[in-house]
Motif scaffolding. Sequence first.
Motif, PDB file in Angstrom:
ATOM      1  N   GLN A   1      38.969  37.895  25.459  1.00 24.86           N
ATOM      2  CA  GLN A   1      39.499  38.127  24.119  1.00 24.86           C
ATOM      3  C   GLN A   1      39.203  36.905  23.245  1.00 24.86           C
ATOM      4  N   ALA A   2      39.436  35.725  23.814  1.00 20.14           N
ATOM      5  CA  ALA A   2      39.171  34.492  23.057  1.00 20.14           C
ATOM      6  C   ALA A   2      37.687  34.363  22.745  1.00 20.14           C
ATOM      7  N   ALA A   3      36.850  34.864  23.653  1.00 20.60           N
ATOM      8  CA  ALA A   3      35.402  34.791  23.426  1.00 20.60           C
ATOM      9  C   ALA A   3      34.996  35.716  22.281  1.00 20.60           C
ATOM     10  N   GLY A   4      35.849  36.701  21.968  1.00 16.96           N
ATOM     11  CA  GLY A   4      35.520  37.634  20.898  1.00 16.96           C
ATOM     12  C   GLY A   4      34.939  38.934  21.420  1.00 16.96           C
ATOM     13  N   LEU A   5      35.079  39.162  22.736  1.00 14.25           N
ATOM     14  CA  LEU A   5      34.538  40.394  23.343  1.00 14.25           C
ATOM     15  C   LEU A   5      35.682  41.310  23.729  1.00 14.25           C
ATOM     16  N   ASN A   6      35.693  42.508  23.186  1.00 15.70           N
ATOM     17  CA  ASN A   6      36.789  43.415  23.533  1.00 15.70           C
ATOM     18  C   ASN A   6      36.338  44.730  24.145  1.00 15.70           C
ATOM     19  N   ASP A   7      35.073  45.086  23.939  1.00 13.99           N
ATOM     20  CA  ASP A   7      34.606  46.386  24.453  1.00 13.99           C
ATOM     21  C   ASP A   7      34.217  46.250  25.917  1.00 13.99           C
ATOM     22  N   LEU A   8      35.210  45.993  26.733  1.00 11.37           N
ATOM     23  CA  LEU A   8      34.936  45.697  28.134  1.00 11.37           C
ATOM     24  C   LEU A   8      35.762  46.596  29.027  1.00 11.37           C
ATOM     25  N   GLU A   9      35.327  46.696  30.276  1.00 15.30           N
ATOM     26  CA  GLU A   9      36.089  47.486  31.223  1.00 15.30           C
ATOM     27  C   GLU A   9      36.362  46.651  32.469  1.00 15.30           C
ATOM     28  N   LEU A  10      37.632  46.552  32.800  1.00 12.51           N
ATOM     29  CA  LEU A  10      38.026  45.829  34.011  1.00 12.51           C
ATOM     30  C   LEU A  10      38.314  46.859  35.094  1.00 12.51           C
ATOM     31  N   ARG A  11      37.666  46.719  36.233  1.00 12.00           N
ATOM     32  CA  ARG A  11      37.890  47.625  37.362  1.00 12.00           C
ATOM     33  C   ARG A  11      38.545  46.844  38.495  1.00 12.00           C
ATOM     34  N   VAL A  12      39.557  47.463  39.100  1.00  9.45           N
ATOM     35  CA  VAL A  12      40.317  46.781  40.145  1.00  9.45           C
ATOM     36  C   VAL A  12      40.351  47.645  41.397  1.00  9.45           C
ATOM     37  N   GLY A  13      40.060  47.048  42.535  1.00 12.09           N
ATOM     38  CA  GLY A  13      40.102  47.779  43.803  1.00 12.09           C
ATOM     39  C   GLY A  13      40.682  46.908  44.906  1.00 12.09           C
ATOM     40  N   HIS A  14      40.582  47.398  46.136  1.00 14.63           N
ATOM     41  CA  HIS A  14      41.120  46.646  47.267  1.00 14.63           C
ATOM     42  C   HIS A  14      40.290  46.964  48.499  1.00 14.63           C
ATOM     43  N   LEU A  15      39.805  45.935  49.175  1.00 18.03           N
ATOM     44  CA  LEU A  15      38.907  46.167  50.304  1.00 18.03           C
ATOM     45  C   LEU A  15      39.578  46.912  51.453  1.00 18.03           C
ATOM     46  N   ALA A  16      40.912  46.787  51.579  1.00 14.33           N
ATOM     47  CA  ALA A  16      41.592  47.458  52.691  1.00 14.33           C
ATOM     48  C   ALA A  16      41.430  48.971  52.597  1.00 14.33           C
ATOM     49  N   ILE A  17      41.307  49.490  51.383  1.00 13.65           N
ATOM     50  CA  ILE A  17      41.152  50.936  51.218  1.00 13.65           C
ATOM     51  C   ILE A  17      39.785  51.363  51.769  1.00 13.65           C
ATOM     52  N   LEU A  18      38.741  50.639  51.353  1.00  6.08           N
ATOM     53  CA  LEU A  18      37.391  50.932  51.849  1.00  6.08           C
ATOM     54  C   LEU A  18      37.295  50.761  53.356  1.00  6.08           C
TER      55      LEU A  18
ATOM     56  N   GLY B   1      40.833  41.162  50.213  1.00  3.27           N
ATOM     57  CA  GLY B   1      41.860  42.092  49.728  1.00  3.27           C
ATOM     58  C   GLY B   1      41.550  42.627  48.353  1.00  3.27           C
ATOM     59  N   LEU B   2      42.381  42.233  47.393  1.00  4.04           N
ATOM     60  CA  LEU B   2      42.173  42.662  46.006  1.00  4.04           C
ATOM     61  C   LEU B   2      40.790  42.206  45.523  1.00  4.04           C
ATOM     62  N   VAL B   3      40.090  43.100  44.852  1.00  6.47           N
ATOM     63  CA  VAL B   3      38.783  42.736  44.271  1.00  6.47           C
ATOM     64  C   VAL B   3      38.697  43.345  42.866  1.00  6.47           C
ATOM     65  N   PHE B   4      37.942  42.704  41.997  1.00  4.84           N
ATOM     66  CA  PHE B   4      37.827  43.238  40.631  1.00  4.84           C
ATOM     67  C   PHE B   4      36.508  42.814  39.995  1.00  4.84           C
ATOM     68  N   GLU B   5      36.090  43.603  39.027  1.00  3.18           N
ATOM     69  CA  GLU B   5      34.850  43.333  38.298  1.00  3.18           C
ATOM     70  C   GLU B   5      35.056  43.700  36.840  1.00  3.18           C
ATOM     71  N   LEU B   6      34.363  42.994  35.978  1.00  2.62           N
ATOM     72  CA  LEU B   6      34.477  43.261  34.545  1.00  2.62           C
ATOM     73  C   LEU B   6      33.072  43.533  33.997  1.00  2.62           C
ATOM     74  N   ASP B   7      32.933  44.668  33.319  1.00  2.00           N
ATOM     75  CA  ASP B   7      31.627  45.043  32.779  1.00  2.00           C
ATOM     76  C   ASP B   7      31.648  45.086  31.261  1.00  2.00           C
ATOM     77  N   CYS B   8      30.479  44.840  30.698  1.00  8.04           N
ATOM     78  CA  CYS B   8      30.265  45.088  29.272  1.00  8.04           C
ATOM     79  C   CYS B   8      29.285  46.247  29.197  1.00  8.04           C
ATOM     80  N   PRO B   9      29.773  47.480  29.009  1.00  3.58           N
ATOM     81  CA  PRO B   9      28.895  48.655  29.092  1.00  3.58           C
ATOM     82  C   PRO B   9      27.673  48.548  28.181  1.00  3.58           C
ATOM     83  N   ALA B  10      27.791  47.835  27.067  1.00  2.00           N
ATOM     84  CA  ALA B  10      26.666  47.740  26.124  1.00  2.00           C
ATOM     85  C   ALA B  10      25.448  47.033  26.720  1.00  2.00           C
TER      86      ALA B  10
END
Length: 411
Positions: free
Chosen positions: A132-149, A254-263
């Motif tokens: 947000q501070a960088a000025g980027l808002n069109d982003l998607e944060l995905r959250v998962g967990h390795l124990a499920i996989l 355990g918990l894992v996450f990734e953030l993408d900029c679809p553009a």
Amino acid sequence: MAKRRRLEDRMRRVLHAFNYREVQTPTFEELELFTAKSGPGIRDELYAFKDKSGRDLALRPELTAPVMRFYFHDLKTEAKPLRLFYFGPCFRYDRPQAGRYREFWQLGVELVGDASAEAHAELLWLVLRVFQAAGLNDLELRVGHLAILRNRLDRLGFPQPDQGPLMRLIDKKDLEGLRKALEAKAPNAAVQEFLRLFETSRVDQLRLEPDAGTARRARDHIEAVLNHLGAFGADLARVRFDPTIARGLDYYTGLVFELDCPALGAQKQLLGGGEYDLSSVFEAPPVACTGFALGFDRTLVALEETAHALPAGERVDAYVASLAVTGTAPAQRVANALRDLDLRVELDLSARGAKKVLQRAAQLRARTAVLVGEREVERGVAAIKNLDTGEQLEAPLAEVGQRITPWLAAP
Ligand code: AMP
């Protein structure tokens, strides 16, 4: 560099506000630090070499392992939770393409000593605040967990030691390769069911067997993390559950996450992170660690692609010129006084006419011009001009700074 510095500055301010402390480690490390726990994928990516004494070294491909080395050697006894951040160049022997370089910068954090849902939520909140501070808002944060996989793969007949290659196929989203590898051992229907994970985007869509203990705990943890994240004020419409995040490196737990900029297209991932354990590399007892690394260069590209371009270079606060045959001494003194006020000053050293001076000041996008010509010097004043508003006045030489600073305070 002006743009990079501005972005770095904005990100640093957020890290500071969350009380993360900066650490720095060397650019090269012993090769083994990276091969010990990161998995075989890392070897092809490394710039590895022998030094003159025959030691096996590598340019760092990432900073989590180096920071953990630092932690286990020197910071182990610090009070927990320990919040650390880094910003530095990394090197990977990748095929370069848009947004993927052989030398690139990562900014990242490691949170040591707290793996509660509250701590993980704060970490994800930090991720959102940084961008947000960088000025980027069109982003998607995905959250998962390795124990499920891992739990699912286990049920398909692939115990943990055999899961590495499958996790890498999942990480690459190579669904065809994955289907083939799974069908070698598991019945079709079960493989279909597994592949449905790739269409799951909400926690409540996740189907769990009654005895899937670790996966159930993982799901509950994610639910709690998302709740706490909402309480911080996060827009949960931009946060999605993704049980198929595998992460490339083997040390995630355990918990894992990734953030993408679809553009951004193919290289759209700006950040990746999760819970990990590197303690065995240092023969130390396990300690809860969660961290993330963001691609700094890619974030700059994202800013440019999405028209949130950072403003062009810094502006000159004052363009000071002597105009005179009387010499540059009075202008030099004015410039000194302004620089002592921490202003950004360019001094015209060519004694050209007022018109040329103002042209040059305009070219530089200077905010003010200070002219100390012959007539002014005789009266001990300078002509000062606000180049944004056109306002012009005379000020005693000793008061130039005092007069122009209110002009500079305007945005
Ligand atoms: P990783 O350590 O692979 O999870 O990478 C974290 C982030 O660093 C990624 O999400 C990318 O934004 C960035 N990154 C990784 N590799 C490169 C590269 N070769 N060039 C530029 N950025 C990269």
